[in-house]
Every structure is written in structure tokens, then in C-alpha cells.
Scaffold this active site. Structure first.
Site, PDB file in Angstrom:
ATOM      1  N   CYS A 164      10.094  -2.283  18.506  1.00  0.00           N
ATOM      2  CA  CYS A 164      10.183  -0.965  19.156  1.00  0.00           C
ATOM      3  C   CYS A 164      11.334  -1.049  20.166  1.00  0.00           C
ATOM      4  CB  CYS A 164       8.843  -0.700  19.851  1.00  0.00           C
ATOM      5  SG  CYS A 164       8.863   0.642  21.047  1.00  0.00           S
ATOM      6  N   ARG A 179       0.841  -1.205   0.000  1.00  0.00           N
ATOM      7  CA  ARG A 179       0.000   0.000   0.000  1.00  0.00           C
ATOM      8  C   ARG A 179       0.872   1.250   0.000  1.00  0.00           C
ATOM      9  NH1 ARG A 179      -4.787  -0.539   2.931  1.00  0.00           N
ATOM     10  NH2 ARG A 179      -5.168   1.678   2.572  1.00  0.00           N
ATOM     11  N   ASN A 234     -19.634  11.761  -6.394  1.00  0.00           N
ATOM     12  CA  ASN A 234     -19.338  10.330  -6.508  1.00  0.00           C
ATOM     13  C   ASN A 234     -19.957   9.822  -7.813  1.00  0.00           C
ATOM     14  OD1 ASN A 234     -19.213   7.490  -6.157  1.00  0.00           O
ATOM     15  ND2 ASN A 234     -19.203   7.750  -3.938  1.00  0.00           N
ATOM     16  N   HIS A 294      -8.656   7.593  10.150  1.00  0.00           N
ATOM     17  CA  HIS A 294      -8.208   6.199  10.149  1.00  0.00           C
ATOM     18  C   HIS A 294      -6.694   6.064  10.169  1.00  0.00           C
ATOM     19  CE1 HIS A 294     -12.322   5.129   8.183  1.00  0.00           C
ATOM     20  NE2 HIS A 294     -12.421   5.306   9.490  1.00  0.00           N
ATOM     21  N   ALA A 338     -14.364  13.084  -8.972  1.00  0.00           N
ATOM     22  CA  ALA A 338     -14.029  14.273  -8.172  1.00  0.00           C
ATOM     23  C   ALA A 338     -13.002  15.157  -8.879  1.00  0.00           C
ATOM     24  CB  ALA A 338     -13.485  13.828  -6.812  1.00  0.00           C
ATOM     25  N   VAL A 342      -5.646   6.950   4.183  1.00  0.00           N
ATOM     26  CA  VAL A 342      -4.387   6.827   4.944  1.00  0.00           C
ATOM     27  C   VAL A 342      -3.181   7.035   4.033  1.00  0.00           C
ATOM     28  CG1 VAL A 342      -5.419   5.259   6.647  1.00  0.00           C
ATOM     29  CG2 VAL A 342      -4.386   4.304   4.582  1.00  0.00           C
ATOM     30  N   ASP A 343      -3.460   7.426   2.751  1.00  0.00           N
ATOM     31  CA  ASP A 343      -2.394   7.460   1.737  1.00  0.00           C
ATOM     32  C   ASP A 343      -1.502   8.701   1.814  1.00  0.00           C
ATOM     33  OD1 ASP A 343      -5.064   8.012  -0.675  1.00  0.00           O
ATOM     34  OD2 ASP A 343      -3.943   9.506   0.454  1.00  0.00           O
TER      35      ASP A 343
HETATM   36  C1  BV8 Z   1     -15.363   0.868  14.960  1.00  0.00           C
HETATM   37  C2  BV8 Z   1      -7.770   2.151   7.449  1.00  0.00           C
HETATM   38  C3  BV8 Z   1     -15.955   0.779  17.212  1.00  0.00           C
HETATM   39  C4  BV8 Z   1      -7.101   0.853   7.160  1.00  0.00           C
HETATM   40  C5  BV8 Z   1     -10.174   1.717   7.334  1.00  0.00           C
HETATM   41  C6  BV8 Z   1     -22.234  -3.353  11.062  1.00  0.00           C
HETATM   42  C7  BV8 Z   1     -22.908  -2.165  10.908  1.00  0.00           C
HETATM   43  C8  BV8 Z   1     -22.277  -0.938  11.120  1.00  0.00           C
HETATM   44  C9  BV8 Z   1     -20.931  -0.906  11.480  1.00  0.00           C
HETATM   45  C10 BV8 Z   1     -20.285  -2.099  11.623  1.00  0.00           C
HETATM   46  C11 BV8 Z   1     -20.909  -3.316  11.424  1.00  0.00           C
HETATM   47  N1  BV8 Z   1     -19.997  -4.289  11.630  1.00  0.00           N
HETATM   48  C12 BV8 Z   1     -18.816  -3.730  11.956  1.00  0.00           C
HETATM   49  C13 BV8 Z   1     -18.987  -2.398  11.977  1.00  0.00           C
HETATM   50  C14 BV8 Z   1     -18.019  -1.408  12.309  1.00  0.00           C
HETATM   51  C15 BV8 Z   1     -17.068  -1.212  11.124  1.00  0.00           C
HETATM   52  C16 BV8 Z   1     -17.819  -0.896   9.856  1.00  0.00           C
HETATM   53  O1  BV8 Z   1     -18.309   0.206   9.661  1.00  0.00           O
HETATM   54  N2  BV8 Z   1     -17.898  -1.898   8.980  1.00  0.00           N
HETATM   55  C17 BV8 Z   1     -18.611  -1.707   7.747  1.00  0.00           C
HETATM   56  C18 BV8 Z   1     -17.818  -2.365   6.615  1.00  0.00           C
HETATM   57  C19 BV8 Z   1     -20.001  -2.279   7.874  1.00  0.00           C
HETATM   58  N3  BV8 Z   1     -16.288  -0.061  11.504  1.00  0.00           N
HETATM   59  C20 BV8 Z   1     -15.204  -0.259  12.258  1.00  0.00           C
HETATM   60  O2  BV8 Z   1     -14.762  -1.337  12.578  1.00  0.00           O
HETATM   61  C21 BV8 Z   1     -14.542   1.018  12.725  1.00  0.00           C
HETATM   62  N4  BV8 Z   1     -14.330   0.947  14.129  1.00  0.00           N
HETATM   63  O3  BV8 Z   1     -16.505   0.732  14.615  1.00  0.00           O
HETATM   64  O4  BV8 Z   1     -14.958   0.955  16.258  1.00  0.00           O
HETATM   65  C22 BV8 Z   1     -15.638  -0.522  17.800  1.00  0.00           C
HETATM   66  C23 BV8 Z   1     -14.562  -0.577  18.668  1.00  0.00           C
HETATM   67  C24 BV8 Z   1     -14.274  -1.798  19.253  1.00  0.00           C
HETATM   68  C25 BV8 Z   1     -15.037  -2.940  18.946  1.00  0.00           C
HETATM   69  C26 BV8 Z   1     -16.092  -2.848  18.029  1.00  0.00           C
HETATM   70  C27 BV8 Z   1     -16.381  -1.648  17.442  1.00  0.00           C
HETATM   71  C28 BV8 Z   1     -13.178   1.188  12.081  1.00  0.00           C
HETATM   72  C29 BV8 Z   1     -13.357   1.489  10.615  1.00  0.00           C
HETATM   73  C30 BV8 Z   1     -12.004   1.901  10.032  1.00  0.00           C
HETATM   74  C31 BV8 Z   1     -11.419   0.763   9.244  1.00  0.00           C
HETATM   75  N5  BV8 Z   1     -10.198   1.235   8.556  1.00  0.00           N
HETATM   76  N6  BV8 Z   1      -9.068   2.210   6.755  1.00  0.00           N
HETATM   77  C32 BV8 Z   1      -6.610   0.793   5.741  1.00  0.00           C
HETATM   78  O5  BV8 Z   1      -6.840   1.731   4.958  1.00  0.00           O
HETATM   79  O6  BV8 Z   1      -5.966  -0.222   5.424  1.00  0.00           O
HETATM   80  S1  BV8 Z   1     -11.634   1.774   6.489  1.00  0.00           S
HETATM   81  C33 BV8 Z   1     -11.278   1.871   4.868  1.00  0.00           C
HETATM   82  O7  BV8 Z   1     -12.405   1.389   4.210  1.00  0.00           O
HETATM   83  C34 BV8 Z   1     -11.135   3.287   4.389  1.00  0.00           C
HETATM   84  O8  BV8 Z   1     -10.414   4.080   5.280  1.00  0.00           O
HETATM   85  C35 BV8 Z   1     -12.530   3.728   4.223  1.00  0.00           C
HETATM   86  O9  BV8 Z   1     -13.059   4.260   5.391  1.00  0.00           O
HETATM   87  C36 BV8 Z   1     -13.216   2.422   3.949  1.00  0.00           C
HETATM   88  C37 BV8 Z   1     -13.475   2.349   2.485  1.00  0.00           C
HETATM   89  O10 BV8 Z   1     -14.471   3.225   2.309  1.00  0.00           O
HETATM   90  P1  BV8 Z   1     -14.292   4.345   1.189  1.00  0.00           P
HETATM   91  O11 BV8 Z   1     -13.184   5.263   1.554  1.00  0.00           O
HETATM   92  O12 BV8 Z   1     -15.615   4.902   1.010  1.00  0.00           O
HETATM   93  O13 BV8 Z   1     -13.812   3.564  -0.070  1.00  0.00           O
HETATM   94  P2  BV8 Z   1     -14.686   2.553  -0.889  1.00  0.00           P
HETATM   95  O14 BV8 Z   1     -13.752   1.761  -1.705  1.00  0.00           O
HETATM   96  O15 BV8 Z   1     -15.649   1.858   0.004  1.00  0.00           O
HETATM   97  O16 BV8 Z   1     -15.553   3.519  -1.819  1.00  0.00           O
HETATM   98  C38 BV8 Z   1     -14.911   4.355  -2.749  1.00  0.00           C
HETATM   99  C39 BV8 Z   1     -15.991   5.280  -3.271  1.00  0.00           C
HETATM  100  O17 BV8 Z   1     -15.380   6.208  -4.162  1.00  0.00           O
HETATM  101  C40 BV8 Z   1     -17.076   4.559  -4.045  1.00  0.00           C
HETATM  102  O18 BV8 Z   1     -18.335   5.046  -3.641  1.00  0.00           O
HETATM  103  C41 BV8 Z   1     -16.787   4.965  -5.504  1.00  0.00           C
HETATM  104  O19 BV8 Z   1     -17.978   5.091  -6.265  1.00  0.00           O
HETATM  105  C42 BV8 Z   1     -16.173   6.308  -5.328  1.00  0.00           C
HETATM  106  N7  BV8 Z   1     -15.282   6.728  -6.398  1.00  0.00           N
HETATM  107  C43 BV8 Z   1     -14.532   5.955  -7.215  1.00  0.00           C
HETATM  108  N8  BV8 Z   1     -13.830   6.756  -8.072  1.00  0.00           N
HETATM  109  C44 BV8 Z   1     -14.161   8.043  -7.765  1.00  0.00           C
HETATM  110  C45 BV8 Z   1     -15.077   8.030  -6.705  1.00  0.00           C
HETATM  111  N9  BV8 Z   1     -15.582   9.153  -6.170  1.00  0.00           N
HETATM  112  C46 BV8 Z   1     -15.193  10.325  -6.711  1.00  0.00           C
HETATM  113  N10 BV8 Z   1     -14.306  10.430  -7.737  1.00  0.00           N
HETATM  114  C47 BV8 Z   1     -13.779   9.316  -8.282  1.00  0.00           C
HETATM  115  N11 BV8 Z   1     -12.911   9.417  -9.303  1.00  0.00           N
HETATM  116 ZN    ZN Z   2       7.104  -0.011  22.355  1.00  0.00          ZN
END
Ligand code: BV8
Ligand code: ZN
Length: 243
Positions: free
Chosen positions: A148, A70, A213, A119, A231, A103-104
Site C-alpha cells: 500500500c 479464485r 438446494n 464476506h 437454483a 465473493v465472486d
Molecule cells: C466470525 C470469504 C466472529 C472467504 C467466507 C463453531 C460453531 C459456530 C461458529 C463457529 C465455530 N467455530 C468457528 C465459528 C465461526 C465461523 C464459522 O461459522 N465456522 C463454521 C465453519 C463452523 N465463522 C467465522 O469465522 C465468521 N466470523 O464468526 O466472526 C468472530 C470474530 C473474532 C473472533 C472469533 C469470532 C467468518 C465467516 C466468513 C468466512 N469467509 N468466505 C472466501 O470466500 O475465500 S465463508 C465461505 O464459506 C463462503 O463465503 C460461505 O459463507 C462459506 C461456504 O458456505 P456456502 O456458501 O454455503 O458454500 P458451501 O460450499 O458450504 O455449500 C454450498 C451449498 O450449495 C451446498 O449446500 C450445496 O448443496 C449447494 N449447491 C450446490 N450446487 C447447487 C447448490 N444449491 C443450489 N443450486 C445448485 N446448483
Molecule cells: Zn496502507
């Protein structure tokens, strides 16, 4: 390509406190794979299954190599016109808060001064034992997770699924959302919580909500204006309309 409406332009010209919330889509025109779009998989693995503490516990070297990949992708990419349009907006508005799920590091490299990182960052490493964070901008990581000074193993300084977001970042994002008069939601599928809840704070505080989007999302029915396009083409039009 969709030009900004007169309503949006007159709002922008009134210099409203503004929040921009971005997701992986804003970096797709820089050549970076999104989480759910094509190319997101790595060695046949779904990033969603690798971005978890369980994966790191079970396969630390695999997850470490995934983040090394990444980082090489992000390092080879550059900010695109969408990132730069946000920098331009920041210079033209009195108050713009950029909140990103990404995170990029491309917003920082584009020149955005204040980036609220929900994130974490690929360019930070964190100790699994003592929690100490360190910036690490090297093009490549060591082959294995290094230690570490305290003897703990280092991990990528990102928030994985199931992990809590940094309290101060989430607090800052929520406060800015409550106070803003305009929120632009750019390049996010609005599926990941709690980041996806931020536009709700703005909406309930009466802000004008704009989504950019090429695909509709669960947020689309709630926004005041939806711009159906990349975008990198839409956002520069918002800036030039302000000139
Ligand atoms: C948490 C870092 C509390 C790592 C990331 C059920 C229901 C609700 C929530 C949950 C559930 N089950 C689990 C959960 C919680 C979970 C969650 O929401 N899951 C989802 C999948 C249902 N969330 C968590 O776990 C969060 N923490 O809830 O903590 C907790 C604490 C303790 C115990 C339990 C709970 C943590 C979430 C953070 C995860 N880390 N990133 C890494 O990057 O490696 S998330 C990662 O995925 C990204 O950061 C980003 O947030 C996500 C991806 O989403 P997008 O950024 O939207 O990207 P995606 O590919 O999905 O979409 C891209 C979009 O761009 C598309 O719509 C596309 O059409 C559009 N696009 C494409 N090209 C273009 C464009 N738009 C404009 N212009 C273009 N050219
Ligand atoms: Zn340490």
C-alpha cells in the site's frame, strides 16, 4: 423440476418485501467450485484452511496465489440463470434485498443493483496496516502481495474465518430479514455463522421461508418450503410463475 407452489406464487404476487440469501451453490452452475463440494480444493489444499488470517500470516504468497486462482476462476465464469432470475425478481418486486456470502462478483455482473456482501469481495484489496480498500479488477494479481502507499502489505478484501463481518452489511441483512415477508435461501450449506443466523431473524419475524438446494441442510427442517434442485432450474420457475 419442482414448480413453485400456488402458496408461494400467490405470496410473490402480493409483492412482499423479499430477501434472497445466497451461498456458493448459486455459482456452482457457473462452474465455480463451492467450499464443500468437489473441485473446491486448490493444489491439494482445503479452502477452509486457506481462508484464515493465520494462513495469510504464515504463508502470504500461498494465500495470495489461492485468491489469484479464485479470481481467474470467477473472471472466466459468467452469471447463470439463477443469478439472472434474482435480477428479474428484483425488477418485479417493490423491495428485494440480495444478501450474499459469495465473493465472486457474479450477482453484480448479472445486474443486481444492491448487493449486501457479508464476506467481502475477491475484487477488492485491503491494506493490512491502514485498512484502505481499493477495487482491483485486473485479470491477474501481482505474483506477490503488493504494498500500500503507507508501506503496509495488501490482502484480499474478503472476510476470513475468525474475522468479524462488516458491521454495516450484517446490520443491513438483519434489518431486511426482520422486515421481510418472504426469504429465499439459495445454495448455502447454512453451516457458516453468523450468515447462517439470518434466516432465523426472518423466521422469528413471521416471514415465509423457502430453501433452494439439491441437498438438505440444517435449515431444511425450519423452512416453510424446500425445493430440492439446482437454483438455475428452480428460480426461473419462480419468476415465470409471476408473469
Ligand atoms: C466470525 C470469504 C466472529 C472467504 C467466507 C463453531 C460453531 C459456530 C461458529 C463457529 C465455530 N467455530 C468457528 C465459528 C465461526 C465461523 C464459522 O461459522 N465456522 C463454521 C465453519 C463452523 N465463522 C467465522 O469465522 C465468521 N466470523 O464468526 O466472526 C468472530 C470474530 C473474532 C473472533 C472469533 C469470532 C467468518 C465467516 C466468513 C468466512 N469467509 N468466505 C472466501 O470466500 O475465500 S465463508 C465461505 O464459506 C463462503 O463465503 C460461505 O459463507 C462459506 C461456504 O458456505 P456456502 O456458501 O454455503 O458454500 P458451501 O460450499 O458450504 O455449500 C454450498 C451449498 O450449495 C451446498 O449446500 C450445496 O448443496 C449447494 N449447491 C450446490 N450446487 C447447487 C447448490 N444449491 C443450489 N443450486 C445448485 N446448483
Ligand atoms: Zn496502507
Amino acid at each position: 423440476m419442482q414448480q413453485p407452489s400456488e402458496e408461494l406464487l400467490s405470496l410473490l404476487r402480493s409483492d412482499p418485501p423479499t430477501v434472497v440469501l445466497t451461498g456458493a451453490g448459486i455459482s456452482s452452475e457457473s462452474g465455480l467450485a463451492t467450499f464443500r463440494g468437489p473441485g473446491g480444493h486448490w493444489e491439494g489444499r482445503d479452502p477452509m484452511s486457506l481462508a484464515t488470517p493465520q494462513a495469510f500470516d504464515a504463508e502470504p504468497t500461498t494465500v495470495w496465489r489461492f485468491y489469484d486462482w479464485r479470481r481467474t476462476q470467477a473472471a472466466a465464469a459468467g452469471p447463470n440463470p439463477a443469478h439472472r432470475a434474482i435480477v428479474d425478481l428484483e425488477s418485479k418486486l417493490s423491495s428485494l434485498t440480495l444478501v450474499t456470502q459469495n465473493v465472486d462478483g457474479l450477482h453484480e455482473r448479472a445486474g443486481t443493483k444492491n448487493v449486501v456482501r457479508l464476506h467481502g469481495s475477491l475484487w477488492t484489496l485491503r491494506c493490512t496496516a491502514c485498512g484502505t480498500e481499493q477495487k482491483d479488477l485486473r485479470p491477474r494479481l501481482d505474483p506477490l502481495p503488493p504494498e500500500c502507499g503507507c508501506g503496509g502489505m495488501l490482502r484480499p478484501g474478503v472476510v476470513w474465518f475468525g474475522e468479524s463481518l462488516p458491521r454495516d452489511a450484517m446490520q443491513e441483512a438483519q434489518n431486511a430479514a426482520r422486515l421481510c415477508r418472504l426469504m429465499l435461501v439459495v445454495g448455502t450449506s447454512s453451516l457458516v455463522y453468523p450468515a447462517a443466523s439470518i434466516p432465523q431473524f426472518a423466521k422469528s419475524a413471521g416471514a415465509f421461508l423457502v430453501e433452494v438446494n439439491p441437498e438438505r441442510t440444517p435449515l431444511t427442517p425450519l423452512v416453510d418450503e424446500y425445493y430440492d434442485g439446482p437454483a438455475g432450474e428452480i428460480l426461473p420457475g419462480f419468476v415465470s410463475g409471476l408473469a
